[in-house]
Design an enzyme around this catalytic site. Structure first.
Site, PDB file in Angstrom:
ATOM      1  N   ASP A 189     -25.314  69.166   8.000  1.00 15.85           N
ATOM      2  CA  ASP A 189     -24.207  69.634   9.111  1.00 15.85           C
ATOM      3  C   ASP A 189     -23.111  68.315   9.288  1.00 15.85           C
ATOM      4  OD1 ASP A 189     -22.637  71.254  10.682  1.00 15.85           O
ATOM      5  OD2 ASP A 189     -24.676  72.113  11.599  1.00 15.85           O
ATOM      6  N   ASP A 204     -18.403  78.677  12.286  1.00 18.30           N
ATOM      7  CA  ASP A 204     -19.640  79.567  12.262  1.00 18.30           C
ATOM      8  C   ASP A 204     -19.381  81.048  12.642  1.00 18.30           C
ATOM      9  OD1 ASP A 204     -20.985  77.194  12.140  1.00 18.30           O
ATOM     10  OD2 ASP A 204     -22.012  77.054  13.901  1.00 18.30           O
TER      11      ASP A 204
END
Ligand SMILES: *[C@@H]1O[C@H](CO)[C@@H](O)[C@H](O)[C@H]1NC(C)=O
Ligand SMILES: *[C@@H]1O[C@H](CO)[C@@H](O)[C@H](O)[C@H]1NC(C)=O
Ligand SMILES: *[C@@H]1O[C@H](CO)[C@@H](O)[C@H](O)[C@H]1NC(C)=O
Ligand SMILES: *[C@@H]1O[C@H](CO)[C@@H](O)[C@H](O)[C@H]1NC(C)=O
Ligand SMILES: *[C@@H]1O[C@H](CO)[C@@H](O)[C@H](O)[C@H]1NC(C)=O
Length: 411
Positions: A156, A217
């Protein structure tokens, strides 16, 4: 013409790509985040907290309930597994929630014919505030993951600067390679730079990553699915050519089996992700999933299309005033996938078209199999008019293949 396009796209996709030999087809499996998030409260919610138990139970279901045999082999951990670093600076999992360690989980997954994925963050902290992989820790963390026999890393990008990410992602790719263990590399890097050139260099990404998250997301709602789809379609001229075997765009997890999508919307997400050659990462409770949702996720023809060896990402080819859209993905052996998608909110819509109107200008005769119903439509010539009836926020999906070429001498 269609064939020429296929060949051209395939050539573009073969220039300079990550050479670890992994993910020649979009990865399939299960990823914890969307459904289980950062639930660390094992006292109150022992069955659903991020823990060894959750991953072992999902592994059991992947192996027992037909998932693994259809290709859903990745069991992927997301954020909130880390306990800290030991005296030597090595990452350690949370000792209460992962008492046997990550190597144990990897062995467990492997014993069931699965692969284990793990999560870290290129930055000071993970997105949920656990210790991140700073530039000075990249090599050490890669070695830790390899020592644990991990098979995929999702890296990430929270709590870092663009400059640190520009150094860190290529550095991690090299460090993973140097371990000698094949570890698929999922990069969230482009999502942190807005997903588009000039800030994102997709040529470089394809050289260092097997897949990458381009955009926001996903959340458990249809509006989230649509916002992601819209962004991918608006930018398809940039995104479509950069996907191919070993290097995929990732529009994020499948919501099927959760709370936010209707039956039609669940079918639509599965069909649209499949024409986009997206990774198929479920994020749902495999212990309680309904038979109806399993049918969507376990449709063999759908999976065959998603896993097509050419690995060409599809495109939206029609956007009608009626709010019907048509997507097309070229497949091996002259076949294609067609998705007729309705953004309407009134009633089933009768969409009239022909293959010629969808730019199929060849003299082939085609047959189409409806991917969800199994019905076969034969004798389609390019000028044959047909009607598909598409439910609101639903799809009709066809697997279309030529049956014979007219006017070609037979040998
Ligand atoms: C990361 O931590 C260092 C050291 O504490 C700090 O100087 C830097 O600003 C932090 N970076 C980010 C992006 O938060
Ligand atoms: C490392 O990279 C080289 C050259 O690209 C490649 O041949 C090799 O398979 C890679 N090894 C691993 C473990 O990824
Ligand atoms: C993008 O990356 C490639 C491969 O590393 C490089 O050759 C190219 O110059 C880069 N393009 C831009 C615009 O920076
Ligand atoms: C196929 O024919 C249609 C209608 O005649 C035309 O609009 C389209 O551009 C053609 N497609 C290709 C790929 O040549
Ligand atoms: C197909 O439909 C179009 C109108 O959309 C019409 O012009 C054409 O004649 C029809 N073709 C056949 C073979 O019925």
């Amino acid at each position: 013409m269609l064939l020429k396009t296929v060949v051209l796209l395939a050539l573009v996709a073969h220039v300079l790509v990550l050479e670890n030999g992994l993910l020649r087809k979009p990865p399939m499996g299960w990823l914890a985040w969307e459904r289980f998030r950062c639930n660390t409260n094992c006292e109150e919610d022992p069955k659903n907290c991020i823990s060894e138990r959750l991953f072992m139970e999902m592994a059991d279901h992947l192996a027992q309930d037909g998932w693994r045999d259809l290709g859903y082999i990745y069991l992927n951990i997301d954020d909130c597994w880390i306990g800290g670093r030991d005296a030597k600076g090595n990452l350690v999992p949370d000792p209460k929630r992962f008492p046997n360690g990550i190597a144990f989980l990897a062995d467990y997954a492997h014993s069931l014919g699965l692969k284990l994925g793990i999560y870290e963050d290129m930055g000071n902290f993970t997105c949920m505030g656990y210790p991140g992989t700073t530039l000075d820790k990249v090599v050490q963390d890669a070695q830790t993951f390899a020592a644990w026999k991990v098979d995929m890393l999702k890296l990430d990008g929270c709590f870092s600067t663009p400059k640190e990410r520009a150094q860190g992602y290529p550095k991690m790719a090299a460090a993973l390679n140097a371990t000698g263990r094949p570890i698929a590399f999922s990069c969230s890097w482009p999502a942190y730079e807005g997903g588009l050139p000039p800030k994102v260099n997709y040529t470089l990404l394809a050289e260092i990553c097997n897949l990458w998250r381009n955009y926001d997301d996903i959340q458990d709602s249809w509006s989230s699915v649509l916002s992601i789809l819209d962004w991918f379609v608006d930018n398809q001229d940039i995104l479509q050519p950069v996907a191919g075997p070993g290097h995929w765009n990732d529009p994020d997890m499948l919501l099927i089996g959760n709370f936010g999508l209707s039956f039609e919307q669940a079918r639509a997400q599965m069909a649209l992700w499949t024409v986009l050659a997206a990774p198929l990462f479920m994020s749902t409770d495999l212990r309680t999933i309904s038979a109806q949702n399993m049918d969507i996720l376990q449709n063999p023809l759908m999976i065959k299309i998603n896993q097509d060896p050419l690995g060409i990402q599809g495109r939206r080819i029609r956007k009608e005033k009626s709010r019907i859209e048509v997507f097309m993905r070229p497949l091996a052996n002259g076949a294609s996938a067609l998705v007729f998608f309705s953004r309407r909110t009134d009633m089933p819509y009768h969409y009239h078209s022909s293959l010629a109107q969808l730019n199929f200008n060849s003299s082939h005769t085609y047959e189409a199999q409806n991917v969800y119903t199994g019905d076969v439509i034969s004798g389609l010539h390019s000028k044959t008019n047909f009607t598909v009836i598409i439910n609101p926020s639903g799809v009709v999906m066809w697997y279309l293949y030529p049956v014979r070429k007219l006017g070609t001498p037979q040998h």
